[in-house]
Design a protein around this motif. Sequence first.
Motif, short mmCIF file in Angstrom:
data_model
loop_
_atom_site.label_atom_id
_atom_site.label_comp_id
_atom_site.label_asym_id
_atom_site.label_seq_id
_atom_site.Cartn_x
_atom_site.Cartn_y
_atom_site.Cartn_z
N ILE A 253 60.16 35.92 23.96
CA ILE A 253 58.62 35.46 24.58
C ILE A 253 58.42 34.67 25.72
CG2 ILE A 253 56.98 33.72 23.84
CD1 ILE A 253 57.82 34.23 20.26
N GLU A 254 57.85 35.60 25.89
CA GLU A 254 57.41 35.17 27.34
C GLU A 254 56.12 35.06 27.96
OE1 GLU A 254 58.77 37.48 30.56
OE2 GLU A 254 60.91 36.80 30.81
N THR A 255 54.96 34.00 28.46
CA THR A 255 54.12 34.16 28.27
C THR A 255 53.90 34.34 29.89
OG1 THR A 255 54.20 31.52 27.40
CG2 THR A 255 51.75 31.64 28.82
N ARG A 256 52.64 35.23 29.62
CA ARG A 256 52.64 37.03 30.79
C ARG A 256 50.93 35.87 31.47
NH1 ARG A 256 55.62 40.42 32.00
NH2 ARG A 256 57.78 40.70 30.85
N ARG A 257 50.41 36.45 32.39
CA ARG A 257 49.21 35.66 32.96
C ARG A 257 48.93 37.16 33.90
NH1 ARG A 257 51.12 30.88 32.06
NH2 ARG A 257 49.49 29.25 31.35
N TYR A 258 47.74 38.15 33.08
CA TYR A 258 47.15 38.58 34.90
C TYR A 258 45.91 38.38 35.32
CZ TYR A 258 44.07 43.03 35.22
OH TYR A 258 43.79 44.02 36.38
N THR A 259 45.50 38.24 36.09
CA THR A 259 44.19 38.21 37.01
C THR A 259 44.12 39.30 37.29
OG1 THR A 259 45.29 35.77 37.56
CG2 THR A 259 42.72 36.88 38.90
N ALA A 260 43.01 40.33 37.69
CA ALA A 260 42.45 41.66 38.55
C ALA A 260 42.41 41.14 39.77
CB ALA A 260 41.56 41.76 37.53
N PRO A 261 42.93 42.09 40.00
CA PRO A 261 42.59 41.92 41.68
C PRO A 261 41.26 41.78 42.37
CG PRO A 261 43.39 44.07 40.93
CD PRO A 261 43.03 43.68 39.72
N VAL A 262 40.91 41.26 43.25
CA VAL A 262 39.90 41.03 44.03
C VAL A 262 39.61 41.32 45.22
CG1 VAL A 262 37.93 39.24 44.71
CG2 VAL A 262 39.06 39.14 42.39
N GLU A 263 39.23 42.35 45.88
CA GLU A 263 38.81 43.47 47.40
C GLU A 263 37.37 42.29 47.82
OE1 GLU A 263 37.61 47.19 48.55
OE2 GLU A 263 39.76 46.71 48.45
N SER A 264 37.43 41.61 49.21
CA SER A 264 36.30 41.16 49.47
C SER A 264 35.80 42.34 50.90
CB SER A 264 37.18 39.84 50.66
OG SER A 264 36.86 38.90 49.56
N ALA A 265 34.48 42.89 50.72
CA ALA A 265 34.05 43.83 51.65
C ALA A 265 33.35 43.25 52.52
CB ALA A 265 32.48 44.12 51.02
N PRO A 266 33.50 44.54 53.68
CA PRO A 266 32.76 43.65 55.06
C PRO A 266 32.23 43.65 54.86
CG PRO A 266 34.02 46.37 54.73
CD PRO A 266 34.39 46.09 53.56
N ILE A 267 31.71 42.87 56.23
CA ILE A 267 30.08 42.14 56.14
C ILE A 267 29.50 42.86 57.43
CG2 ILE A 267 28.54 40.32 56.68
CD1 ILE A 267 31.37 38.50 56.28
N ALA A 268 28.52 43.91 56.21
CA ALA A 268 27.47 45.09 57.42
C ALA A 268 26.66 44.56 57.53
CB ALA A 268 27.70 45.82 57.24
#
Length: 554
Positions: A253-268
Amino acid sequence: MVEARLLLGLSGVLSAASPGRCSGLGAVLLILLAGGCSLVEFEHGPYSIRSLWVVYSDQEDMTFLSWRIGEDADPRRVVFELDLGAGFSKIDLRSIPFPADPFECDEGLCFQYQLPGQVDLPPDTRPLRSVHDIDGPLIGPKPRLYRANTTFTASPFPLYANTALEIGIDSWFVANRVPLERDFEWQLVEASRPRSFEDCMSPEGRWLGAQPVVDLDGDWLDAYRCLALRPNRLDRASPHALIPIEAAAETRIETRRYTAPVESAPIAFGILFDMEVPNDNQCQEIKRVLSSHIESRFSERGRIHNLGAFFPLEPDSSDPMTGCSQDPRRRLPVADMIEAVMGLEPLLDGPYRVLWLYVNNLSLPLDRDIAEQLGSISDDTAAASPARPYMLALGSSAVLWSFNWSHAITWRGLHDETMAGDIAAFTERTLPFRTMMHSSDTLVPIEPPPGATPDYFKLCEPSPTVVDRVGSGEVGLFPWPEVLPWPTRETPHFTIGLGSQFLVPYESLFIREVVYRLEVCDAYCDRMFRLSDKTVVPSWLDDTRCRRMEDGEG
């Protein structure tokens, strides 16, 4: 009310005293009671026996006596006498099958004694008394009589990939809260077939001291086995119990973690100046200072694309005005602003938003036409490109209430430190806009645990419970939960529903971490395993839940 408290031990003294002493003590009692006592309570002295348990075991053909005295008593100052019909005689607590030093139990000190066979004691007798070195005999209580068919057995369970065994002694005394201290011995014996104690061989090997968990030799899995268990009796061998055992599913058994990647948008961004400033020099200073300040603040938060400054158009020529004179017939430069937005598309990859900053320093509500044109800027920005508009106002409270702004900052004057602070706070909370790069169809890979490639796997106890499907390209995706074979040519994966977070302000993005347990099975996958509450499940393959972490690696 006069309340007389008499030590229960005093009655024991009376029972053993001479007639002369009895008459004297009786006089004392009469004096105590002569004052109109309406309530007499008896208290146990520390050396009086508080409780006496008498248990006959059919399994062991033995009668067990256990009793308790006060926790403040000194066991060196007391002995015990037993009357089995021929009068009281002192008992030796060391020359018995299961001797034990006095031990703490239930706010007192407990002692134990055993007799061979079944001892018949009428329930109204008081067969055991304590004898204090000064106070003498102290009468004991009536016994609690029990008869138990089986006083010990076990619920063995293999641990750590079948390299150890939790013996799991089941004691009638523990289950019924009867004090008894003794050790046990164990050994493994062969059986002619599984799961039947009637087919267990007689124990002929070396008995070993039983611990809660004992190590096992690797070859025990080569044949059917039984656990032989018996109490460690001082005088001779005890009867033994035979309990079949078998291998448990070997899992990791292993405890796993998943965090969805986050993308920062350019500032227009672009600035639309629609002010009323009669002084031309002051007008130019406001536009220059404010444009420079906004660009500087925004650039601190990420990559920027400045679409420039925009100004209302002359009503007759459609030429740009200065942005510092509010002609009632003026038109906003909607087409010019949308053209600037369309020029962004080849420059930017991925999602982005366009922030339009509208600056108006008058304390007047917006004309309906101006409000409608601001709405067109927002709608046309969304329609002309993949960008999403963000409408920001810098103006008076009247302006702020005249349109449905994404956000608004109160105008307080160019050099007002409070307004500068409000702009800085907005920038830190809002920019850059961020997107969680995850959808309900995103395949989250399940990396294999270290070691050999497992046979099967399952996902357990996700938090939050958002797992939707699990599987691989070889077997397909199945509704979670499911037990599946580990693929031979690829990595398994699962899908989860985390909701949509698309181009939200910086501090509004909620980072959701999914924590789950990956359990893989290497061998004996169709055999038993235990849940966290120690419930034994017959087959690991037939249940989607995970085993106890304490039962093995992980």
